[in-house]
Design an enzyme around this catalytic site. Structure first.
Site, PDB file in Angstrom:
ATOM      1  N   VAL A   1       0.853  -1.201   0.000  1.00 41.51           N
ATOM      2  CA  VAL A   1       0.000   0.000   0.000  1.00 41.51           C
ATOM      3  C   VAL A   1       0.883   1.243   0.000  1.00 41.51           C
ATOM      4  CG1 VAL A   1      -2.018  -1.041   1.119  1.00 41.51           C
ATOM      5  CG2 VAL A   1      -0.211  -0.024   2.533  1.00 41.51           C
ATOM      6  N   ALA A   2       2.189   1.062  -0.331  1.00 38.75           N
ATOM      7  CA  ALA A   2       3.141   2.176  -0.339  1.00 38.75           C
ATOM      8  C   ALA A   2       3.100   2.832  -1.724  1.00 38.75           C
ATOM      9  CB  ALA A   2       4.532   1.649   0.011  1.00 38.75           C
ATOM     10  N   ARG A   3       4.076   2.530  -2.554  1.00 37.78           N
ATOM     11  CA  ARG A   3       4.090   2.994  -3.936  1.00 37.78           C
ATOM     12  C   ARG A   3       4.628   1.845  -4.774  1.00 37.78           C
ATOM     13  NH1 ARG A   3       1.123   6.342  -2.561  1.00 37.78           N
ATOM     14  NH2 ARG A   3       1.234   8.618  -2.766  1.00 37.78           N
TER      15      ARG A   3
ATOM     16  N   ASP B   1      -2.188  -2.594  -3.838  1.00 36.55           N
ATOM     17  CA  ASP B   1      -2.989  -1.413  -4.160  1.00 36.55           C
ATOM     18  C   ASP B   1      -2.214  -0.479  -5.080  1.00 36.55           C
ATOM     19  OD1 ASP B   1      -5.311   0.266  -3.964  1.00 36.55           O
ATOM     20  OD2 ASP B   1      -4.086   1.625  -2.752  1.00 36.55           O
TER      21      ASP B   1
ATOM     22  N   GLU C   1       1.640   2.370 -13.225  1.00 41.12           N
ATOM     23  CA  GLU C   1       0.222   2.693 -13.017  1.00 41.12           C
ATOM     24  C   GLU C   1      -0.234   3.682 -14.083  1.00 41.12           C
ATOM     25  OE1 GLU C   1      -0.781   4.142  -9.085  1.00 41.12           O
ATOM     26  OE2 GLU C   1       0.184   2.422  -8.155  1.00 41.12           O
TER      27      GLU C   1
ATOM     28  N   HIS D   1      -5.033   1.545  -6.763  1.00 42.32           N
ATOM     29  CA  HIS D   1      -4.522   2.710  -6.018  1.00 42.32           C
ATOM     30  C   HIS D   1      -5.675   3.504  -5.403  1.00 42.32           C
ATOM     31  CE1 HIS D   1      -0.938   5.704  -5.657  1.00 42.32           C
ATOM     32  NE2 HIS D   1      -1.746   5.780  -4.614  1.00 42.32           N
ATOM     33  N   VAL D   2      -6.365   2.852  -4.488  1.00 40.43           N
ATOM     34  CA  VAL D   2      -7.507   3.482  -3.826  1.00 40.43           C
ATOM     35  C   VAL D   2      -7.327   3.534  -2.310  1.00 40.43           C
ATOM     36  CG1 VAL D   2      -9.213   3.011  -5.625  1.00 40.43           C
ATOM     37  CG2 VAL D   2      -8.719   1.246  -3.907  1.00 40.43           C
TER      38      VAL D   2
END
Lengths: 307, 307
Positions: free
Chosen positions: A222-224, A247, A252, A271-272
């Site tokens: 859930v970082a990048r 995520d 992206e 990415h939510v």
């Protein structure tokens, strides 16, 4: 003293904030479209979900403070136009992102992806899953998101360990220094990445890191996206050795032909992490707070970079 | 004193428990198949996931104590053969079932079902979801499962309210009496059913109950299928008024032609609340405890019914 001016990127934010801090004149300005802001702007709120390259649209504009709606700020130090101050969105996304991390952990540990696939086939087929109860969970990162992840894990009878850049005590037990991951990865059933993207964390979960994880373990990001070496992860998952819930990915948006899409034991959300209904109120609170500081003649909070 | 005898329903349980309580002679017996146990049995462990009608297989058998691997025990009082004592599986499934309840809540509140559907189409499409942060959650039932649900919710910055048969204080705040649901349902974003199936709870979530829930709210059932009026739920979900996440349904297994399968905003798991890898150790602990009580001449724990 001249009139303070701030801009927001859309009409709905303008509607919500109009008159809340009457000393500041508010207008809509989206830096990547249409004419300039017209006059000097004390604080410009950026649109949500724009990358660091977006800062090029601010170049040469009469803006003093840039308020992002995002928490991450990789490459801002290199791309921020001269004369500007950049603030990130602290206390807007941490809880929500941590919540998604736990959602991804539980969905993966309890087989919900497979059950959803079975549902599409109208198939009732029971099987045993690992669960979270009694599992060892390594949380990589002990900033706002990592701490909120640990807070949420506290009720699940799991064995939680935090690691971060530097070792320290915390509300959630001792935080180990990053070097400890080589001892921790082979013992962990679940590894949650909750670090900012920096030069140090880019590619952190590379082939060596993933190779040190135990058979069947779950990696949650859930970082990048670039914190993970995606090709190395695809290899480990395709080999049936690891599972993942992501995520954020690199690149992206994830292109339709990317192999990650077709791996059954990968769960992907687009990415939510911060994208919940509570975000609006949290963003508004942040901006109102910053505007009130401007009115009071104070420096803004959450300054990431100043040039 | 004669040799104590116990039976277990499969070879793997026999392997795990052999010699752990040496005073008790253990053998494999599955009451619905093959010959009888041969001699009088002090404690017979039933297979996992058998319904109350299974008790007919015990009728006339020389068994003193029946140890179930399940927590629920609806209709045992009416179906238990004379002369027998029935014990349920306490502290085996509560945490695991509560964990699944939270998994279903989070998956539903964060759109994971839809993201999984999009993944099958290799589609990256972002949208905002309600989230759990700041939501009002009503937990119906404050027994073992309800309390573990509340324990897990504690970290999520949600507004949690428990209701149960009788009002009382609890570790997780005041428990309201069941009548309070008519005030609580219209205020709740998420309603979690965690009651045993009894004459009082059968059909509890009927058309009136569901009709009292607020627009867009989520119903989660980890109790037993017949606690919900399935037809009434299908109507509310098909109308777009409610969402649901169901680990238990009525009937089970859910037939392929049932309308629940095709409702997008229903997430279905196939009665796996207790079905995690930690279950084996928990069942073994329970049985070893009961055998040790027999050896010590004590009555068994967790007696539900005695005839």
């Amino acid at each position: 003293m001249r009139q303070l001016r701030a801009t927001v990127p859309d009409e709905s934010m303008l509607e919500r904030l109009r008159g809340v801090v009457p000393e500041v004149q508010l207008s809509v300005w989206r830096p990547d479209s249409g004419p300039g802001p017209g006059a000097a702007v004390d604080l410009a709120v950026l649109p949500y979900m724009v990358g660091p390259d977006y800062l090029a649209h601010l170049d040469g504009r009469p803006v003093r403070i840039i308020q992002s709606q995002m928490l991450g700020h990789d490459r801002v130090d290199e791309l921020l136009p001269a004369g500007m101050t950049y603030c990130n969105a602290v206390r807007v996304h941490e809880s929500s992102t941590a919540e998604l991390a736990i959602a991804l952990v539980l969905a993966s540990q309890r087989g919900l992806s497979t059950f959803r696939d079975q549902q599409a086939e109208r198939r009732w087929s029971r099987f045993r899953t690992p669960g979270l109860l009694g599992a060892r969970v390594l949380v990589v990162g002990a900033g706002g998101v990592g701490q909120q992840v640990a807070a949420r894990l506290a009720g699940f009878e799991a064995d939680v360990q935090l690691v971060a850049r530097t070792s320290r005590a915390s509300t959630y037990g001792p935080v180990l220094a990053m070097g400890a991951i080589w001892d921790e990865l082979p013992k962990s059933d679940v590894v949650i990445l909750a670090v900012p993207l920096t030069d140090e964390t880019r590619g952190l979960a590379d082939a060596r890191f993933l190779g040190a994880m135990r058979d069947g373990a779950l990696l949650v990001n859930v970082a990048r996206g670039p914190v993970v070496d995606t090709d190395a992860l695809v290899r480990e998952v395709a080999a049936g050795r690891l599972r993942a819930a992501l995520d954020v990915v690199d690149p992206e948006p994830l292109p339709a032909e990317h192999p990650l899409w077709s791996l059954d034991s990968v769960l992907i959300s687009p990415h939510v992490g911060g994208e919940t209904e509570s975000m609006t109120a949290a963003v508004d609170r942040l901006i109102v707070g910053q505007l009130r500081r401007l009115v009071a003649g104070k420096a803004p909070e959450h300054v990431v970079c100043q040039r």
